[in-house]
Design a protein around this motif. Structure first.
Motif, PDB file in Angstrom:
ATOM      1  N   SER A   1       0.819  -1.213   0.000  1.00  0.00           N
ATOM      2  CA  SER A   1       0.000   0.000   0.000  1.00  0.00           C
ATOM      3  C   SER A   1       0.854   1.264   0.000  1.00  0.00           C
ATOM      4  O   SER A   1       1.594   1.521   0.951  1.00  0.00           O
ATOM      5  CB  SER A   1      -0.916   0.013   1.218  1.00  0.00           C
ATOM      6  N   ARG A   2       0.740   2.056  -1.056  1.00  0.00           N
ATOM      7  CA  ARG A   2       1.430   3.341  -1.089  1.00  0.00           C
ATOM      8  C   ARG A   2       0.775   4.311  -0.102  1.00  0.00           C
ATOM      9  O   ARG A   2       1.447   5.137   0.498  1.00  0.00           O
ATOM     10  CB  ARG A   2       1.430   3.932  -2.501  1.00  0.00           C
ATOM     11  N   GLU A   3      -0.539   4.197   0.051  1.00  0.00           N
ATOM     12  CA  GLU A   3      -1.235   5.087   0.977  1.00  0.00           C
ATOM     13  C   GLU A   3      -0.738   4.890   2.410  1.00  0.00           C
ATOM     14  O   GLU A   3      -0.482   5.856   3.124  1.00  0.00           O
ATOM     15  CB  GLU A   3      -2.747   4.820   0.920  1.00  0.00           C
ATOM     16  N   THR A   4      -0.567   3.631   2.812  1.00  0.00           N
ATOM     17  CA  THR A   4      -0.038   3.347   4.149  1.00  0.00           C
ATOM     18  C   THR A   4       1.389   3.847   4.274  1.00  0.00           C
ATOM     19  O   THR A   4       1.774   4.430   5.297  1.00  0.00           O
ATOM     20  CB  THR A   4      -0.091   1.840   4.443  1.00  0.00           C
ATOM     21  N   TYR A   5       2.181   3.612   3.238  1.00  0.00           N
ATOM     22  CA  TYR A   5       3.568   4.096   3.240  1.00  0.00           C
ATOM     23  C   TYR A   5       3.614   5.605   3.438  1.00  0.00           C
ATOM     24  O   TYR A   5       4.379   6.114   4.269  1.00  0.00           O
ATOM     25  CB  TYR A   5       4.254   3.709   1.932  1.00  0.00           C
ATOM     26  N   GLU A   6       2.812   6.343   2.690  1.00  0.00           N
ATOM     27  CA  GLU A   6       2.848   7.802   2.778  1.00  0.00           C
ATOM     28  C   GLU A   6       2.361   8.283   4.141  1.00  0.00           C
ATOM     29  O   GLU A   6       2.898   9.260   4.686  1.00  0.00           O
ATOM     30  CB  GLU A   6       2.009   8.399   1.651  1.00  0.00           C
ATOM     31  N   GLU A   7       1.385   7.597   4.703  1.00  0.00           N
ATOM     32  CA  GLU A   7       0.919   7.961   6.040  1.00  0.00           C
ATOM     33  C   GLU A   7       2.011   7.708   7.073  1.00  0.00           C
ATOM     34  O   GLU A   7       2.234   8.516   7.983  1.00  0.00           O
ATOM     35  CB  GLU A   7      -0.338   7.165   6.401  1.00  0.00           C
ATOM     36  N   LEU A   8       2.707   6.582   6.933  1.00  0.00           N
ATOM     37  CA  LEU A   8       3.806   6.263   7.850  1.00  0.00           C
ATOM     38  C   LEU A   8       4.900   7.315   7.774  1.00  0.00           C
ATOM     39  O   LEU A   8       5.395   7.787   8.810  1.00  0.00           O
ATOM     40  CB  LEU A   8       4.346   4.873   7.523  1.00  0.00           C
ATOM     41  N   ILE A   9       5.285   7.709   6.568  1.00  0.00           N
ATOM     42  CA  ILE A   9       6.331   8.724   6.405  1.00  0.00           C
ATOM     43  C   ILE A   9       5.892  10.049   7.023  1.00  0.00           C
ATOM     44  O   ILE A   9       6.691  10.745   7.670  1.00  0.00           O
ATOM     45  CB  ILE A   9       6.683   8.911   4.917  1.00  0.00           C
ATOM     46  N   ARG A  10       4.613  10.398   6.861  1.00  0.00           N
ATOM     47  CA  ARG A  10       4.114  11.639   7.478  1.00  0.00           C
ATOM     48  C   ARG A  10       4.259  11.597   8.991  1.00  0.00           C
ATOM     49  O   ARG A  10       4.621  12.608   9.614  1.00  0.00           O
ATOM     50  CB  ARG A  10       2.646  11.869   7.091  1.00  0.00           C
ATOM     51  N   HIS A  11       4.011  10.455   9.580  1.00  0.00           N
ATOM     52  CA  HIS A  11       4.171  10.330  11.030  1.00  0.00           C
ATOM     53  C   HIS A  11       5.628  10.562  11.441  1.00  0.00           C
ATOM     54  O   HIS A  11       5.899  11.295  12.404  1.00  0.00           O
ATOM     55  CB  HIS A  11       3.702   8.956  11.502  1.00  0.00           C
TER      56      HIS A  11
END
Length: 226
Positions: free
Chosen positions: A41-51
Motif C-alpha cells: 500500500s502506497r497510501e499506508t507508506y505515505e501515512e507512515l512517512i508523514r508520522h
C-alpha cells in the motif's frame, strides 16, 4: 554471514537524510514482497512517512528509521525472519508522543491492522506485534529475532561520539516541557540503567560492533549530567 559497522557510518545530522536512501517506497514494497504480499500500500507508506516527519520529533524521525534499517542490513546478525524484523522496524516508532507511555502498543496495533488487511497470517502478525512491543526495553528478548530488533534499536548508543552527542541533544529537544533539573535526573537514570547491564547488546554481532563504544558514550554522557 555476520558483518560489522563502524560507528562513523551513522548519518551525522538530520539534514543528511534522503528519503530515497533506504526509506523509499521501493524498499518498503520489497519488504512486503519478501513476506508474500505483492502490491504494498502506497497510501499506508505515505501515512507512515508523514508520522515520522511530525515536527515534535527530533530523534524518533526518519533519520532514526533510516539508521535502524541501515544497521540491520550491515550487521546482518543471525535471525529467523529478516523481513519481519525489517517490517517491524518500519513501524516501531510510527506512533510517537512524548507525553504518552503507550507509543509501542499503538504502533504495534497499527502494524497489526495493516498486516491483517494485507493478508498476513495470524502467526506472522503475532510475531510482528511482539517485535514492536519488545522495543519498550522493559524485558529480555524472547527470540533471536526480538534480540536483533532490540539491538538494532539500541545501536545508536554505540554510534560515534559526534552522532551520540547529536542523539543526546535530539532526545532533550523532544522533552522541552520538562524542566532541566528534572530531565537531567530522569535522563541519568535511563543512561545508568543501560550502563549497569552486564551487556547492552544481546547478540554477538551487535556486541562486537557497538558494546565498547556504547559504554564509552554512556559514561561520558552521565559525567556531563553531574
Amino acid at each position: 554471514m555476520e558483518g560489522k559497522i563502524n560507528p562513523s557510518s551513522f548519518p551525522k545530522a538530520h539534514g543528511d537524510l534522503d528519503v530515497a536512501d533506504g526509506t523509499d517506497f521501493s524498499t518498503w514494497a520489497r519488504v512486503w514482497a519478501q513476506l508474500g504480499i505483492v502490491g504494498a500500500s502506497r497510501e499506508t507508506y505515505e501515512e507512515l512517512i508523514r508520522h515520522y516527519c511530525e515536527p515534535h520529533r527530533a530523534y524518533h524521525n526518519l533519520q532514526h528509521l533510516k539508521e535502524c534499517l541501515q544497521v540491520r542490513r550491515f550487521i546482518n546478525a543471525a535471525c529467523q525472519a529478516p523481513a519481519e524484523i525489517d517490517l517491524a522496524l518500519w513501524f516501531h516508532d510510527v506512533i510517537y508522543d512524548p507525553l504518552r507511555s503507550d507509543n509501542e502498543l499503538r504502533s504495534a496495533q497499527w502494524l497489526d491492522d495493516v498486516a491483517r488487511d494485507s493478508g498476513l497470517d495470524d502467526e506472522t502478525r503475532r510475531r510482528l506485534y511482539n517485535l514492536i512491543m519488545v522495543t519498550q526495553h522493559d524485558s529480555a528478548p524472547a527470540s533471536a529475532d526480538e534480540a536483533v530488533l532490540v539491538d538494532t534499536d539500541l545501536a545508536i548508543l554505540g554510534a560515534s561520539f559526534e552522532r551520540f552527542e547529536e542523539y543526546d541533544q535530539q532526545i532533550r529537544r523532544e522533552y522541552p516541557f520538562v524542566p532541566l533539573p528534572v530531565y537531567s535526573q530522569k535522563r541519568r537514570q535511563v543512561l545508568e540503567g543501560f550502563l549497569a547491564r552486564g551487556r547492552i547488546y544481546t547478540t554477538a554481532a551487535y556486541f562486537d560492533a557497538f558494546e565498547q563504544q556504547a559504554r564509552a558514550n554512556l559514561a561520558r554522557a552521565i559525567e556531563r549530567l553531574d
